[in-house]
Design a protein around this motif. Structure first.
Motif, PDB file in Angstrom:
ATOM      1  N   ALA A  81       0.811  -1.221   0.000  1.00 21.13           N
ATOM      2  CA  ALA A  81       0.000   0.000   0.000  1.00 21.13           C
ATOM      3  C   ALA A  81       0.846   1.274   0.000  1.00 21.13           C
ATOM      4  O   ALA A  81       0.302   2.376  -0.033  1.00 21.13           O
ATOM      5  CB  ALA A  81      -0.929   0.006   1.208  1.00 21.13           C
ATOM      6  N   LYS A  82       2.163   1.137   0.056  1.00 22.96           N
ATOM      7  CA  LYS A  82       3.076   2.281   0.159  1.00 22.96           C
ATOM      8  C   LYS A  82       2.663   3.189   1.322  1.00 22.96           C
ATOM      9  O   LYS A  82       2.511   4.401   1.186  1.00 22.96           O
ATOM     10  CB  LYS A  82       3.114   3.077  -1.145  1.00 22.96           C
ATOM     11  CG  LYS A  82       3.768   2.345  -2.304  1.00 22.96           C
ATOM     12  CD  LYS A  82       3.957   3.273  -3.495  1.00 22.96           C
ATOM     13  CE  LYS A  82       4.735   2.581  -4.602  1.00 22.96           C
ATOM     14  NZ  LYS A  82       5.010   3.496  -5.727  1.00 22.96           N
ATOM     15  N   ALA A  83       2.459   2.560   2.465  1.00 23.83           N
ATOM     16  CA  ALA A  83       1.975   3.290   3.642  1.00 23.83           C
ATOM     17  C   ALA A  83       2.713   2.821   4.880  1.00 23.83           C
ATOM     18  O   ALA A  83       3.213   1.694   4.939  1.00 23.83           O
ATOM     19  CB  ALA A  83       0.470   3.065   3.812  1.00 23.83           C
ATOM     20  N   HIS A  84       2.774   3.728   5.865  1.00 23.36           N
ATOM     21  CA  HIS A  84       3.260   3.298   7.165  1.00 23.36           C
ATOM     22  C   HIS A  84       2.475   3.978   8.278  1.00 23.36           C
ATOM     23  O   HIS A  84       1.839   5.012   8.080  1.00 23.36           O
ATOM     24  CB  HIS A  84       4.772   3.506   7.332  1.00 23.36           C
ATOM     25  CG  HIS A  84       5.286   4.836   6.926  1.00 23.36           C
ATOM     26  ND1 HIS A  84       6.236   5.005   5.951  1.00 23.36           N
ATOM     27  CD2 HIS A  84       5.000   6.078   7.355  1.00 23.36           C
ATOM     28  CE1 HIS A  84       6.517   6.281   5.808  1.00 23.36           C
ATOM     29  NE2 HIS A  84       5.778   6.955   6.649  1.00 23.36           N
ATOM     30  N   TYR A  85       2.526   3.344   9.458  1.00 25.30           N
ATOM     31  CA  TYR A  85       1.800   3.794  10.642  1.00 25.30           C
ATOM     32  C   TYR A  85       2.778   3.854  11.801  1.00 25.30           C
ATOM     33  O   TYR A  85       3.623   2.968  11.957  1.00 25.30           O
ATOM     34  CB  TYR A  85       0.656   2.830  10.976  1.00 25.30           C
ATOM     35  CG  TYR A  85      -0.350   2.667   9.859  1.00 25.30           C
ATOM     36  CD1 TYR A  85      -1.481   3.466   9.801  1.00 25.30           C
ATOM     37  CD2 TYR A  85      -0.140   1.722   8.855  1.00 25.30           C
ATOM     38  CE1 TYR A  85      -2.398   3.322   8.761  1.00 25.30           C
ATOM     39  CE2 TYR A  85      -1.046   1.567   7.815  1.00 25.30           C
ATOM     40  CZ  TYR A  85      -2.174   2.378   7.772  1.00 25.30           C
ATOM     41  OH  TYR A  85      -3.069   2.247   6.739  1.00 25.30           O
ATOM     42  N   LEU A  86       2.654   4.883  12.617  1.00 23.55           N
ATOM     43  CA  LEU A  86       3.496   5.016  13.798  1.00 23.55           C
ATOM     44  C   LEU A  86       2.765   4.543  15.043  1.00 23.55           C
ATOM     45  O   LEU A  86       1.550   4.759  15.163  1.00 23.55           O
ATOM     46  CB  LEU A  86       3.902   6.481  14.017  1.00 23.55           C
ATOM     47  CG  LEU A  86       5.040   7.077  13.199  1.00 23.55           C
ATOM     48  CD1 LEU A  86       5.304   8.499  13.697  1.00 23.55           C
ATOM     49  CD2 LEU A  86       6.302   6.240  13.297  1.00 23.55           C
ATOM     50  N   PHE A  87       3.508   3.950  15.957  1.00 25.21           N
ATOM     51  CA  PHE A  87       3.000   3.657  17.292  1.00 25.21           C
ATOM     52  C   PHE A  87       3.845   4.473  18.253  1.00 25.21           C
ATOM     53  O   PHE A  87       5.018   4.175  18.451  1.00 25.21           O
ATOM     54  CB  PHE A  87       3.064   2.159  17.578  1.00 25.21           C
ATOM     55  CG  PHE A  87       2.022   1.385  16.818  1.00 25.21           C
ATOM     56  CD1 PHE A  87       0.832   1.007  17.425  1.00 25.21           C
ATOM     57  CD2 PHE A  87       2.218   1.085  15.477  1.00 25.21           C
ATOM     58  CE1 PHE A  87      -0.145   0.331  16.712  1.00 25.21           C
ATOM     59  CE2 PHE A  87       1.250   0.403  14.752  1.00 25.21           C
ATOM     60  CZ  PHE A  87       0.065   0.025  15.371  1.00 25.21           C
ATOM     61  N   GLU A  88       3.266   5.538  18.763  1.00 26.50           N
ATOM     62  CA  GLU A  88       3.846   6.578  19.605  1.00 26.50           C
ATOM     63  C   GLU A  88       4.330   7.757  18.746  1.00 26.50           C
ATOM     64  O   GLU A  88       4.856   7.557  17.635  1.00 26.50           O
ATOM     65  CB  GLU A  88       4.999   6.092  20.488  1.00 26.50           C
ATOM     66  CG  GLU A  88       4.711   4.853  21.291  1.00 26.50           C
ATOM     67  CD  GLU A  88       3.675   5.021  22.397  1.00 26.50           C
ATOM     68  OE1 GLU A  88       2.706   5.796  22.230  1.00 26.50           O
ATOM     69  OE2 GLU A  88       3.815   4.347  23.438  1.00 26.50           O
ATOM     70  N   ALA A  89       4.121   8.954  19.273  1.00 27.06           N
ATOM     71  CA  ALA A  89       4.642  10.181  18.667  1.00 27.06           C
ATOM     72  C   ALA A  89       5.629  10.759  19.666  1.00 27.06           C
ATOM     73  O   ALA A  89       5.264  11.494  20.580  1.00 27.06           O
ATOM     74  CB  ALA A  89       3.510  11.166  18.376  1.00 27.06           C
ATOM     75  N   THR A  90       6.892  10.401  19.521  1.00 26.06           N
ATOM     76  CA  THR A  90       7.899  10.729  20.522  1.00 26.06           C
ATOM     77  C   THR A  90       8.534  12.096  20.254  1.00 26.06           C
ATOM     78  O   THR A  90       8.390  12.652  19.165  1.00 26.06           O
ATOM     79  CB  THR A  90       9.019   9.673  20.539  1.00 26.06           C
ATOM     80  OG1 THR A  90       9.926   9.937  19.450  1.00 26.06           O
ATOM     81  CG2 THR A  90       8.465   8.269  20.392  1.00 26.06           C
ATOM     82  N   PRO A  91       9.290  12.629  21.232  1.00 24.44           N
ATOM     83  CA  PRO A  91      10.044  13.859  20.977  1.00 24.44           C
ATOM     84  C   PRO A  91      11.047  13.707  19.831  1.00 24.44           C
ATOM     85  O   PRO A  91      11.495  14.698  19.267  1.00 24.44           O
ATOM     86  CB  PRO A  91      10.759  14.115  22.308  1.00 24.44           C
ATOM     87  CG  PRO A  91       9.924  13.404  23.332  1.00 24.44           C
ATOM     88  CD  PRO A  91       9.401  12.191  22.632  1.00 24.44           C
TER      89      PRO A  91
END
Length: 318
Positions: A81-91
């Motif tokens: 899908a040419k996609a990615h997902y993050l788990f956590e939005a860190t500093p």
């Protein structure tokens, strides 16, 4: 039945290979997976070395940048899908996204969403980089539990991200699965210091494998779910390893931050079969944690006992 001439077979194979993204070719060749989980950071919220820490355990990383570690974060990359997902939005979000696209993904892959676990500094404050002072994104999907969502909507500067539609909040519910193409994500409520929001871990299910991600929890015995019963149901278990032992925090009481000690987790899980122990990957390491040093006696004890320690850039096929 007539067979296709070899010249046409070769042409079709060439077209298929050409159409697969470069990163996908490399990863599929190595892992045989179109969907992967990538570890972007392994440290506790404040990273390693930590602010104002000039003690012997921090000084090597101040002096040698290669020893520094970013706050705990995962990415799921869907090459098809040419996609990615993050788990956590860190500093550390800007550097983590850069490394993700340059080393483990592709520059044309799109960030399709961010899943948050709770409102402690290392887990959500990277959202600031989506704001108008920075990327000024357009409706990046941010998945959060109800109290976490309310916290973001009603407190600045996060509320401005919502107002300006830099992010679009998506409400999660305990044990309710979210499907995103070939990826399925299920939040699991866990006990933790919930000053501003509830806390969750995640089951992250790909086409063939499942990961459990619990970077923060108070103590395993406080959870209504027995962690040892979950391990056989998953292929990877990235678990809270904030502190190795109780003597790490000088001048502070561990009662203020009651994470499961690594030595406690190993004791609790010692009777698992060896193939089950190998699923367990310790993550979210405080700057005092000797597991940050791969050659430390503590790190060697963990691996000798059959468990694993996360490292930045670790790729787990899903």
């Amino acid at each position: 039945m007539r067979t296709m001439p070899l010249v046409y077979q070769s042409l079709i194979i060439s077209i298929v290979v050409f159409c697969v993204p470069k990163a996908s070719q490399a990863h599929i060749a190595k892992h045989g997976a179109n969907t992967e989980l990538v570890v972007l950071g392994i440290a506790q919220d404040a990273g390693y070395p930590q602010t104002l820490c000039y003690q012997p355990h921090c000084m090597p990383a101040w002096q040698d940048k290669s020893l520094r570690k970013m706050a705990t974060s995962l990415a799921v990359v869907d090459h098809a899908a040419k996609a990615h997902y993050l788990f956590e939005a860190t500093p550390d979000l800007p550097q983590q996204l850069y490394l993700l696209q340059q080393e483990w993904s592709q520059p044309d892959y799109l960030l399709q969403g961010v899943f948050l676990t709770h409102a402690h500094m290392g887990h959500y404050t990277g959202l600031m980089h989506f704001g108008r002072e920075s990327a000024a994104t357009k409706q990046i999907a941010v998945y959060a539990m109800p109290a976490m969502r309310s916290f973001l909507e009603n407190n600045g500067p996060w509320s401005q991200l919502v107002k300006l539609k830099n992010i679009e909040l998506k409400t999660l519910q305990h044990q309710r699965e979210v499907t995103l193409g070939s990826i399925k994500v299920t939040p699991l409520l866990v006990p933790h210091r919930d000053e501003f929001s509830e806390t969750v871990g995640y089951l992250i299910k790909g086409p063939t494998k499942t990961a459990l991600f619990i970077p923060d929890i108070d103590k395993w015995q406080k959870w209504s779910t027995a962690i040892e019963d979950l391990i056989p149901q998953v292929d990877y278990a990235l678990l809270d390893a904030t502190f190795y032992s109780a003597d790490e925090l000088k001048g502070r009481t561990m009662a203020d931050v009651p994470h499961p000690l690594v030595i406690e987790s190993m004791s609790r899980l010692k009777n698992l079969a060896e193939d089950q122990k190998q699923k367990i990957i310790f993550i979210h390491l405080n700057h005092t944690n000797p597991l940050l040093k791969p050659s430390s006696p503590e790190s060697l004890a963990v691996t000798a006992a059959g468990f694993r320690i996360a490292n930045e850039g670790l790729i787990l096929p899903l």
